[in-house]
Design a protein around this motif. Structure first.
Motif, mmCIF file in Angstrom:
data_model
loop_
_atom_site.group_PDB
_atom_site.id
_atom_site.type_symbol
_atom_site.label_atom_id
_atom_site.label_comp_id
_atom_site.label_asym_id
_atom_site.label_seq_id
_atom_site.Cartn_x
_atom_site.Cartn_y
_atom_site.Cartn_z
ATOM 1 N N ALA A 61 0.835 -1.207 0.000
ATOM 2 C CA ALA A 61 0.000 0.000 0.000
ATOM 3 C C ALA A 61 0.866 1.252 0.000
ATOM 4 O O ALA A 61 0.565 2.235 -0.711
ATOM 5 C CB ALA A 61 -0.926 -0.008 1.217
ATOM 6 N N TRP A 62 1.934 1.235 0.769
ATOM 7 C CA TRP A 62 2.839 2.383 0.814
ATOM 8 C C TRP A 62 3.515 2.597 -0.541
ATOM 9 O O TRP A 62 3.635 3.738 -1.019
ATOM 10 C CB TRP A 62 3.877 2.170 1.912
ATOM 11 C CG TRP A 62 4.847 3.310 2.064
ATOM 12 C CD1 TRP A 62 4.561 4.571 2.478
ATOM 13 C CD2 TRP A 62 6.255 3.276 1.806
ATOM 14 N NE1 TRP A 62 5.706 5.340 2.499
ATOM 15 C CE2 TRP A 62 6.757 4.576 2.088
ATOM 16 C CE3 TRP A 62 7.134 2.284 1.374
ATOM 17 C CZ2 TRP A 62 8.111 4.895 1.945
ATOM 18 C CZ3 TRP A 62 8.475 2.600 1.234
ATOM 19 C CH2 TRP A 62 8.945 3.891 1.512
ATOM 20 N N MET A 63 3.931 1.503 -1.184
ATOM 21 C CA MET A 63 4.586 1.620 -2.488
ATOM 22 C C MET A 63 3.617 2.114 -3.557
ATOM 23 O O MET A 63 3.986 2.910 -4.433
ATOM 24 C CB MET A 63 5.189 0.270 -2.882
ATOM 25 C CG MET A 63 6.388 -0.149 -2.040
ATOM 26 S SD MET A 63 7.727 1.089 -2.035
ATOM 27 C CE MET A 63 8.224 1.029 -3.766
ATOM 28 N N LYS A 64 2.377 1.659 -3.517
ATOM 29 C CA LYS A 64 1.387 2.132 -4.490
ATOM 30 C C LYS A 64 1.107 3.613 -4.265
ATOM 31 O O LYS A 64 0.907 4.374 -5.219
ATOM 32 C CB LYS A 64 0.096 1.323 -4.376
ATOM 33 C CG LYS A 64 0.180 -0.078 -4.953
ATOM 34 C CD LYS A 64 0.595 -0.073 -6.421
ATOM 35 C CE LYS A 64 -0.436 0.601 -7.310
ATOM 36 N NZ LYS A 64 -0.007 0.619 -8.742
ATOM 37 N N TRP A 65 1.065 4.037 -3.007
ATOM 38 C CA TRP A 65 0.853 5.458 -2.699
ATOM 39 C C TRP A 65 1.981 6.306 -3.271
ATOM 40 O O TRP A 65 1.770 7.445 -3.695
ATOM 41 C CB TRP A 65 0.766 5.637 -1.189
ATOM 42 C CG TRP A 65 0.553 7.057 -0.764
ATOM 43 C CD1 TRP A 65 -0.603 7.788 -0.840
ATOM 44 C CD2 TRP A 65 1.539 7.928 -0.195
ATOM 45 N NE1 TRP A 65 -0.401 9.065 -0.357
ATOM 46 C CE2 TRP A 65 0.907 9.192 0.048
ATOM 47 C CE3 TRP A 65 2.892 7.774 0.134
ATOM 48 C CZ2 TRP A 65 1.571 10.265 0.590
ATOM 49 C CZ3 TRP A 65 3.561 8.854 0.686
ATOM 50 C CH2 TRP A 65 2.910 10.074 0.907
ATOM 51 N N ARG A 66 3.176 5.709 -3.325
ATOM 52 C CA ARG A 66 4.324 6.422 -3.898
ATOM 53 C C ARG A 66 4.369 6.308 -5.416
ATOM 54 O O ARG A 66 5.270 6.859 -6.053
ATOM 55 C CB ARG A 66 5.628 5.873 -3.312
ATOM 56 C CG ARG A 66 5.791 6.128 -1.821
ATOM 57 C CD ARG A 66 7.157 5.677 -1.342
ATOM 58 N NE ARG A 66 8.229 6.409 -2.027
ATOM 59 C CZ ARG A 66 9.506 6.044 -2.006
ATOM 60 N NH1 ARG A 66 9.866 4.949 -1.333
ATOM 61 N NH2 ARG A 66 10.422 6.740 -2.630
ATOM 62 N N GLY A 67 3.418 5.581 -6.007
ATOM 63 C CA GLY A 67 3.331 5.507 -7.461
ATOM 64 C C GLY A 67 4.048 4.342 -8.104
ATOM 65 O O GLY A 67 4.212 4.317 -9.329
ATOM 66 N N ALA A 68 4.470 3.362 -7.318
ATOM 67 C CA ALA A 68 5.159 2.208 -7.892
ATOM 68 C C ALA A 68 4.186 1.355 -8.704
ATOM 69 O O ALA A 68 3.019 1.200 -8.324
ATOM 70 C CB ALA A 68 5.783 1.363 -6.780
ATOM 71 N N PRO A 69 4.617 0.788 -9.840
ATOM 72 C CA PRO A 69 3.728 -0.059 -10.639
ATOM 73 C C PRO A 69 3.523 -1.414 -9.982
ATOM 74 O O PRO A 69 4.344 -1.866 -9.184
ATOM 75 C CB PRO A 69 4.488 -0.209 -11.969
ATOM 76 C CG PRO A 69 5.931 -0.062 -11.591
ATOM 77 C CD PRO A 69 5.953 0.942 -10.461
ATOM 78 N N TRP A 70 2.396 -2.071 -10.326
ATOM 79 C CA TRP A 70 2.158 -3.423 -9.837
ATOM 80 C C TRP A 70 3.196 -4.372 -10.420
ATOM 81 O O TRP A 70 3.676 -4.157 -11.532
ATOM 82 C CB TRP A 70 0.767 -3.910 -10.252
ATOM 83 C CG TRP A 70 -0.371 -3.216 -9.587
ATOM 84 C CD1 TRP A 70 -1.231 -2.326 -10.153
ATOM 85 C CD2 TRP A 70 -0.793 -3.367 -8.222
ATOM 86 N NE1 TRP A 70 -2.157 -1.900 -9.243
ATOM 87 C CE2 TRP A 70 -1.921 -2.516 -8.044
ATOM 88 C CE3 TRP A 70 -0.328 -4.113 -7.141
ATOM 89 C CZ2 TRP A 70 -2.586 -2.403 -6.838
ATOM 90 C CZ3 TRP A 70 -0.989 -4.003 -5.925
ATOM 91 C CH2 TRP A 70 -2.098 -3.171 -5.785
#
Length: 298
Positions: A61-70
């Protein structure tokens, strides 16, 4: 991870590497006693599975919030393979072993992992020198001594469980560096924890495990400690080391963990370690020191 591109053996001790080493040396040395405390209310597979799924969800969740791709489909497959081996087999087996064997002795046995990794790397053409070969031989003698101590002699299931744990963790460590790259950075670590946690929850269901409810306060505190420090911090630090450092440096936590774990087990949990078992641990650690001291750059 892109560990294949890293010039192992020439890794500079950057602040990141030093911080990751400190995490794997010191934090991991204490997590084995935390596992023992959490077992009072959380059975081994359920404890490990819930811990890694929780940590994986938070990290992803933290990585997605930072914009990391799946992660891609291939990266998810790789995460399932590596997570299943290192977490399903490695951490699951460790939890099972600690049900019947003292935490200090379990982590002392785990010191054999660098020796296993060195042996597995021979399959990739990475030959061992004389000092490394001596380290493997000395370390294996120490492990054989350790299995003859009163702790493991009293629990054959515990010995089998920790042996499986060491093998699967070592295989997963090598494959993560060589054949099964994860998604870049922390997203890869998160996917590995989610997949490994899922495997552990399946094992928990097969074993019919259930949480003692309400859990004891000390067990619950230990579980939270394992999520934050053991999973989010120390495990991710280990994966960073695998990606950016040599295998010898990444596995150097094996020097420190047994001593810390055994001292904590004796002082805080009343575990009994015989003089023979301390001697066996010393032989194992001597083997690991020889192994890492003899490593040559590829």
């Amino acid at each position: 991870m892109h560990s294949q591109e890293q010039p192992a053996g020439h890794t500079a001790l950057s602040p990141l590497i030093i911080a990751c080493l400190a995490a794997t040396w010191l934090i991991w040395g204490s997590t084995y006693l935390a596992i023992k405390f959490a077992l009072v209310s959380f059975p081994p597979f359920l404890q490990m599975g819930s811990r890694f799924i929780t940590a994986g969800v938070l990290l992803m969740a933290w990585m997605k919030w930072r914009g990391a791709p799946w992660p891609t489909a291939v990266e998810w497959r790789n995460a399932f393979v590596i997570g299943g081996l290192m977490l399903g087999g490695g951490m699951g087996g460790t939890g099972v072993a600690e049900e019947t064997v003292g935490s200090g002795l379990v982590v002392a046995f785990i010191a054999v992992i660098p020796l296993m990794i060195a042996a597995l790397n021979r399959c990739y053409g990475i030959k061992t020198g004389g000092l490394e070969s001596a380290g493997i031989a000395v370390g294996l003698v120490g492990v054989l001594m350790l299995t003859q101590g009163s702790g493991f002699q009293a629990s054959m299931p515990g010995l089998i469980a920790i042996t499986i744990a060491c093998i699967t963790w070592s295989v997963g460590s090598v494959l993560s560096q060589r054949n099964f790259p994860l998604a870049p950075g922390a997203m890869g670590f998160a996917s590995e924890m989610l997949c490994g946690g899922a495997v552990l929850m399946v094992l928990a269901a097969i074993a019919g495990e259930k949480v003692q409810w309400p859990p004891e306060p000390k067990a619950l505190a230990a579980w939270f400690y394992l999520v934050v420090f053991g999973s989010l911090i120390a495990f991710n630090a280990y994966m960073v080391l695998l990606a950016q450092a040599s295998a010898g440096l990444a596995s150097s936590y094996s020097f420190v963990n047994p001593v810390i774990a055994m001292l904590l087990g004796v002082s805080l949990a009343g575990e009994v370690v015989t003089g023979f078992e301390w001697a066996a641990v010393s032989v194992v650690l001597l083997g690991v020191v020889l192994l890492v001291a003899g490593r040559r750059p590829p």
